[in-house]
Design an enzyme around this catalytic site. Sequence first.
Site, PDB file in Angstrom:
ATOM      1  N   LYS A   1       4.617   2.203   8.821  1.00  0.00           N
ATOM      2  CA  LYS A   1       3.406   2.986   9.088  1.00  0.00           C
ATOM      3  C   LYS A   1       2.180   2.078   9.160  1.00  0.00           C
ATOM      4  O   LYS A   1       1.362   2.194  10.074  1.00  0.00           O
ATOM      5  CB  LYS A   1       3.222   4.043   8.000  1.00  0.00           C
ATOM      6  CG  LYS A   1       2.108   5.038   8.274  1.00  0.00           C
ATOM      7  CD  LYS A   1       1.946   6.015   7.121  1.00  0.00           C
ATOM      8  CE  LYS A   1       3.210   6.814   6.874  1.00  0.00           C
ATOM      9  NZ  LYS A   1       3.025   7.825   5.812  1.00  0.00           N
TER      10      LYS A   1
ATOM     11  N   THR B   1      -5.184  12.884   5.928  1.00  0.00           N
ATOM     12  CA  THR B   1      -3.838  13.088   6.473  1.00  0.00           C
ATOM     13  C   THR B   1      -3.845  14.191   7.517  1.00  0.00           C
ATOM     14  O   THR B   1      -3.283  14.048   8.616  1.00  0.00           O
ATOM     15  CB  THR B   1      -2.843  13.428   5.354  1.00  0.00           C
ATOM     16  OG1 THR B   1      -2.808  12.357   4.410  1.00  0.00           O
ATOM     17  CG2 THR B   1      -1.443  13.636   5.914  1.00  0.00           C
TER      18      THR B   1
ATOM     19  N   LYS C   1       0.856  -1.194   0.000  1.00  0.00           N
ATOM     20  CA  LYS C   1       0.000   0.000   0.000  1.00  0.00           C
ATOM     21  C   LYS C   1       0.882   1.230   0.000  1.00  0.00           C
ATOM     22  O   LYS C   1       1.794   1.354   0.826  1.00  0.00           O
ATOM     23  CB  LYS C   1      -0.903   0.026   1.247  1.00  0.00           C
ATOM     24  CG  LYS C   1      -1.891   1.170   1.229  1.00  0.00           C
ATOM     25  CD  LYS C   1      -3.012   0.875   0.271  1.00  0.00           C
ATOM     26  CE  LYS C   1      -3.968   2.046   0.117  1.00  0.00           C
ATOM     27  NZ  LYS C   1      -3.411   3.144  -0.682  1.00  0.00           N
TER      28      LYS C   1
ATOM     29  N   ASN D   1      -2.540  20.440   0.298  1.00  0.00           N
ATOM     30  CA  ASN D   1      -3.801  19.952   0.851  1.00  0.00           C
ATOM     31  C   ASN D   1      -3.680  19.608   2.329  1.00  0.00           C
ATOM     32  O   ASN D   1      -4.492  20.037   3.149  1.00  0.00           O
ATOM     33  CB  ASN D   1      -4.275  18.724   0.065  1.00  0.00           C
ATOM     34  CG  ASN D   1      -5.565  18.172   0.612  1.00  0.00           C
ATOM     35  OD1 ASN D   1      -6.547  18.884   0.753  1.00  0.00           O
ATOM     36  ND2 ASN D   1      -5.576  16.889   0.931  1.00  0.00           N
TER      37      ASN D   1
ATOM     38  N   LYS E   1       5.372   2.023  -2.623  1.00  0.00           N
ATOM     39  CA  LYS E   1       5.378   3.423  -3.061  1.00  0.00           C
ATOM     40  C   LYS E   1       5.688   3.464  -4.553  1.00  0.00           C
ATOM     41  O   LYS E   1       6.291   2.532  -5.107  1.00  0.00           O
ATOM     42  CB  LYS E   1       6.441   4.233  -2.308  1.00  0.00           C
ATOM     43  CG  LYS E   1       6.080   5.706  -2.161  1.00  0.00           C
ATOM     44  CD  LYS E   1       4.975   5.915  -1.134  1.00  0.00           C
ATOM     45  CE  LYS E   1       4.708   7.399  -0.897  1.00  0.00           C
ATOM     46  NZ  LYS E   1       3.720   7.593   0.188  1.00  0.00           N
TER      47      LYS E   1
ATOM     48  N   SER F   1      -7.449   5.349   3.434  1.00  0.00           N
ATOM     49  CA  SER F   1      -7.296   4.548   2.220  1.00  0.00           C
ATOM     50  C   SER F   1      -7.689   3.099   2.498  1.00  0.00           C
ATOM     51  O   SER F   1      -8.317   2.439   1.660  1.00  0.00           O
ATOM     52  CB  SER F   1      -5.843   4.606   1.716  1.00  0.00           C
ATOM     53  OG  SER F   1      -5.619   5.760   0.944  1.00  0.00           O
TER      54      SER F   1
END
Length: 445
Positions: free
Chosen positions: A108, A204, A84, A235, A120, A372
């Site tokens: 994480k 986030t 992920k 953002n 990633k 997510s």
Amino acid sequence: MVNTISVPNTQTFVDKNQTSLFASVSQRLEKALKYVAISEDAIARLRYPKASLSVSIPVRMDDGSLRVFSGYRVRYDDTRGPGKGGVRYHPKVSLDEVQSLAFWMTFKCALLDLPFGGAKGGVTVNPKELSKSELERLSRGYIDAIADFIGVDVDILAPDVYTNSTIMGWMMDEYSTIKRHLCRGVVTGKPLTIGGSQGRDTATATGAFHVMQTFLPKFDRVPEETTVAIQGFGNAGATLAELLAKAGYKIVAVSDSQGGIYAPQGLDIPSVREHKNSRRQIKAVYCQDSVCSIVEHQTITNQELLALDVDVLIPAALENQITAANAADVKAKFIFEVANGPVTTEADRILQAKGVRVFPDILVNAGGVTVSYFEWVQNRNGWYWTLEEVNQRLQTKMETEAKKTWAIAQDLQIDIRTAAYIHGLNRLGEALDAKGTKDYFSIRE
């Protein structure tokens, strides 16, 4: 009490053959390894990524010319579940950077107890130089190049630096076209109308807010008496600024890639954000009809923002912003890493000696991957949650893991970053050891 066991000093994670950024990143585990009962087998498997892919992406430009872009995808570990991680578009994207980010994602996801491994991706490009049509062709070309490397149960993409819900929608659509059936779960962070989740675009920032609200009261900090500077007004940074301002914190400085503004009396964050969104510039003055918010401010650089005398500093831009060269200039008492890797390993040591509390990225910015996960679950079930349900689940998740990390730090009298890696390592070690270790296979029947 935290159940931890010291391991032999011969166990080490850093490999002399690792590339520069990744070698620096992996040093973060060295301190944590002293406090966990993790097998040599697990360390050996975590030292290197499971799979790395480099691709070339030819794109026909609007003027008829052809440009070839470099793209990458790294699946670091999938012991706890499919990979992920986001996809970033940036001129400085490299395999080394993507591998390092995938490494962070591995810890994480384990730290937040999500059923994912770490991955990633990225493309070396300045997206600001591309038209919308060129950007779509690039995004679809990237998926075409990596389609055999990803999947709903293999590796799941998400937005990152300079990618957004529209780009995620293109990627999901392209993958579905290639596979000849709708595959909503292969990409998260999509538009709501094609399977996205409520709350994903602000996740986030919302997650970081809950982490701050969990930790700062432990140091007797109250919002009205706490000044904040935020580097990075994208953002995540802008949304977090608004959340903090509404909670009573005094936001005195913000910046983007072009520079920043500073007002000791506090900035009018909604006005700054409105001006940024409409004119692509950060200013403290925004007028609309009869409503006009004017705040006297001064222009500062990003480096000047990092050195401001504030209570809380929030790096929310890119990695390696606070280094050995400028760490001594930091005056903030607390740093919350909303960006990935904004504080280098060398800077960590300097800040710790100065008494600065650094709250790590793998916890602070984990709200994005958490929602997510929620989106992935909703896609698979075909049942979608309200914004209130998403936000409540996110708050519970972030506060729970923040408290567990704090308990480890207090019990072992160590810094929060090391405690976070210990927390993640314990979960990763258990999963890796479940497949068998040297001790298991050495036992004779």
